[in-house]
Structure formats: structure tokens, C-alpha cells
Write an enzyme that holds these catalytic residues in place. Structure first.
Site, PDB file in Angstrom:
ATOM      1  N   ASN A   4       0.980  -1.327   0.085  1.00 31.76           N
ATOM      2  CA  ASN A   4       0.013   0.056   0.097  1.00 31.76           C
ATOM      3  C   ASN A   4       0.752   1.218   0.060  1.00 31.76           C
ATOM      4  OD1 ASN A   4      -1.760   2.028   0.475  1.00 31.76           O
ATOM      5  ND2 ASN A   4      -2.250   1.565   2.475  1.00 31.76           N
ATOM      6  N   LYS A   6       0.132   4.467  -0.547  1.00 32.21           N
ATOM      7  CA  LYS A   6      -0.471   5.619   0.072  1.00 32.21           C
ATOM      8  C   LYS A   6      -0.283   6.643  -1.013  1.00 32.21           C
ATOM      9  CE  LYS A   6      -0.243   3.445   4.577  1.00 32.21           C
ATOM     10  NZ  LYS A   6       0.107   3.932   6.169  1.00 32.21           N
ATOM     11  N   HIS A  89      -9.863   1.757   4.266  1.00 30.62           N
ATOM     12  CA  HIS A  89      -8.654   1.803   5.146  1.00 30.62           C
ATOM     13  C   HIS A  89      -8.812   2.824   6.155  1.00 30.62           C
ATOM     14  CE1 HIS A  89      -4.460   2.739   6.048  1.00 30.62           C
ATOM     15  NE2 HIS A  89      -4.115   1.485   5.305  1.00 30.62           N
ATOM     16  N   GLU A  91      -7.137   5.198   7.393  1.00 29.44           N
ATOM     17  CA  GLU A  91      -6.608   6.516   6.902  1.00 29.44           C
ATOM     18  C   GLU A  91      -7.948   7.224   6.090  1.00 29.44           C
ATOM     19  OE1 GLU A  91      -1.810   5.774   6.936  1.00 29.44           O
ATOM     20  OE2 GLU A  91      -2.979   5.379   5.167  1.00 29.44           O
ATOM     21  N   GLU A 161      -5.920  -4.150  10.562  1.00 23.48           N
ATOM     22  CA  GLU A 161      -4.823  -3.076  10.655  1.00 23.48           C
ATOM     23  C   GLU A 161      -5.254  -2.268  11.988  1.00 23.48           C
ATOM     24  OE1 GLU A 161      -2.383  -1.561   7.132  1.00 23.48           O
ATOM     25  OE2 GLU A 161      -4.649  -0.878   7.076  1.00 23.48           O
ATOM     26  N   GLY A 167       0.972   4.038  10.572  1.00 29.93           N
ATOM     27  CA  GLY A 167       1.583   5.413  10.262  1.00 29.93           C
ATOM     28  C   GLY A 167       2.857   5.770  10.926  1.00 29.93           C
ATOM     29  N   SER A 209       2.711  -1.236  10.821  1.00 31.20           N
ATOM     30  CA  SER A 209       4.136  -1.261  11.191  1.00 31.20           C
ATOM     31  C   SER A 209       4.612  -2.585  10.628  1.00 31.20           C
ATOM     32  CB  SER A 209       4.500  -0.772  12.589  1.00 31.20           C
ATOM     33  OG  SER A 209       3.855   0.359  12.805  1.00 31.20           O
ATOM     34  N   GLY A 230       2.865  -1.101   4.249  1.00 31.99           N
ATOM     35  CA  GLY A 230       2.691   0.384   4.154  1.00 31.99           C
ATOM     36  C   GLY A 230       4.091   0.915   3.972  1.00 31.99           C
TER      37      GLY A 230
END
Length: 248
Positions: A4, A6, A89, A91, A161, A167, A209, A230
Site C-alpha cells: 500500500n 498511500k 482503510h 486513514e 490493521e 503510520g 508497522s 505500508g
């Protein structure tokens, strides 16, 4: 193993270079399916050079066409060669207040009708000592998959997640033994929707993470069938190592 990206990288050339590194790593791997979830602007250029990895999108809208300025439909991304789409997701849930469980459900239904495989993201904001996070996760699953029947279960992947592990401000990654408990709970909820046999066939991934140091531990001891990666997916060498560790 899903990358991902992002809102990265910043140019199409960098995206293509990263894909080339990943594709080279995949050539020595036999038992791992790799998906690259790219930002919308890079989907076309990436699609032309993918040989082994599958193309994924980070979102899709819940209507096929109309007066929805700035939105991208599932039909549009499918025509670009997209096979998988991330929906729900954390976010997006956080940054877009309208991204409710109801809207996520509408997106899932529309994407399934367009023949896409769904990477349905779920996860709690905090892991409280009273266990309320189990109710939070259950609600996300039940409302997100409302109206989805067993015939469509083959096209659904669950990506767990925990929000607190995602993040740059993440507290830490989860622990594989704790993830295992969550995965067992997720399967109980899926069983209530699709039945025990079908629920066992739905892949559950871990994200939050993930890096080259902990990826193999999650795959071996976390009860998951894959990873949603990520930040580490933006480094070709690190992501290549994760792919190799997954090829067991």
C-alpha cells in the site's frame, strides 16, 4: 503480500522504478501472490510493466458514473487493469468523515459487481483493557459486509490493521500472539455471515508497522495468510526481503 503505497511516490518514474525492483524480486519467488496498491495517477503506467504482481487501487467510489467530481468508479479502475481494491482503510475512515460503515458497504457491493477482489480493511482505534475493541471490530465487519452472500466470499480479503499501529505516529506493531486472538475472533464473525466452511477460506492479513524484522513472525505465529505493508513497501530492498521471507 500487498504493498500500500498511500500517497507515494511523487513521480511516475519513481513508481515505475519501484515496480521494476519488486518484479525482479518476484522472479525468485514461487508461492507468494503480490499486489501493488498504487495511487490513481500511476495505475496506467504501472499496468503496462507488471508481469508477476497484480495491480491494486487504494479506493473506489460506490457509483459507476454521474455528477461526483473527483471520484473514481470501480468500472474505471477495472478498465485500467486493476484486479484488487482497498476499501475501508483506516486513514480514509479518519480523514473522510463520510466514510462510514454504510458507505464502505456500498463501495464493496459495487466493486464486487464489477469483478474486483476486495481488500476490506478493519481495525480498532485503541486496544482497551475491557475488550470493547472486539465489539468495534465486529461492527465494522457486520456492517461492511451486509448483504454480501457466500457466492462473493471468494473475492473478499480481510486486512486487519489496528489503527494505533499504523503510520509514522504508530505506537508499535501488534504482537503476533495478540494478532492470532484477533484473527480467531474475525473468523468467528465471518462464520456468522458465511458459515464455518466459507469463513475459513477467506484470507486474513495483518497490517500495521510491518517491516523486514517482524514480517516472518506475523506470518508464522500471527494466524494470518498475508500482510498489508505500508511504509516498508516504498523501499524496494526491504519489500523484496519481506517477499522472500513470505515464500516458505
Amino acid at each position: 503480500i500487498i504493498a500500500n503505497w498511500k500517497m507515494n511516490p511523487d513521480t511516475s518514474d519513481k513508481a515505475v522504478t519501484l515496480v521494476q525492483t519488486i518484479e525482479q524480486a518476484i522472479t525468485g519467488i514461487s508461492d507468494v501472490e503480490v499486489v501493488i496498491a498504487s495511487p490513481f495517477p500511476f495505475l496506467s503506467s504501472i499496468a503496462t510493466i507488471l508481469t508477476h504482481a497484480k495491480l491494486g487501487s487504494q479506493n473506489a467510489f460506490w457509483e459507476d458514473k454521474g455528477a461526483y467530481t473527483g471520484e473514481i468508479s470501480a468500472d474505471m479502475i477495472k478498465n485500467l487493469g486493476v484486479k484488487y481494491v482497498l476499501i475501508g482503510h483506516s486513514e480514509r475512515r479518519q480523514d473522510h468523515p463520510e466514510e462510514t460503515n454504510e458507505i464502505i458497504n456500498k463501495k464493496i457491493i459495487k466493486a464486487l459487481k464489477n469483478g474486483l477482489k476486495i481488500i476490506f480493511c478493519i481495525g480498532e482505534r485503541e486496544r482497551d483493557t475491557k475488550g470493547c475493541y472486539f465489539h468495534f471490530i465486529k461492527k465494522e465487519i457486520l456492517e461492511g459486509l451486509e448483504g454480501i452472500d457466500g457466492k462473493e466470499a471468494d473475492n473478499i480479503i480481510i486486512a486487519y490493521e489496528p489503527i494505533w499501529a499504523i503510520g509514522a505516529k504508530a505506537q508499535r506493531a501488534d504482537r503476533p500472539d495478540d494478532t492470532l486472538k484477533i484473527v480467531d475472533f474475525i473468523r468467528e464473525v465471518l462464520s456468522s455471515i458465511f458459515g464455518k466452511n466459507l469463513s475459513r477460506k477467506i484470507p486474513v492479513l495483518y497490517g500495521g508497522s510491518v517491516d523486514a524484522d517482524n514480517a516472518q513472525d506475523f506470518l508464522k505465529n500471527g494466524g494470518v495468510q498475508g500482510l498489508l505493508v505500508g511504509r516498508s513497501s516504498l523501499d524496494g530492498k526491504i519489500f523484496s526481503k519481506i517477499l522472500k521471507d513470505a515464500d516458505v
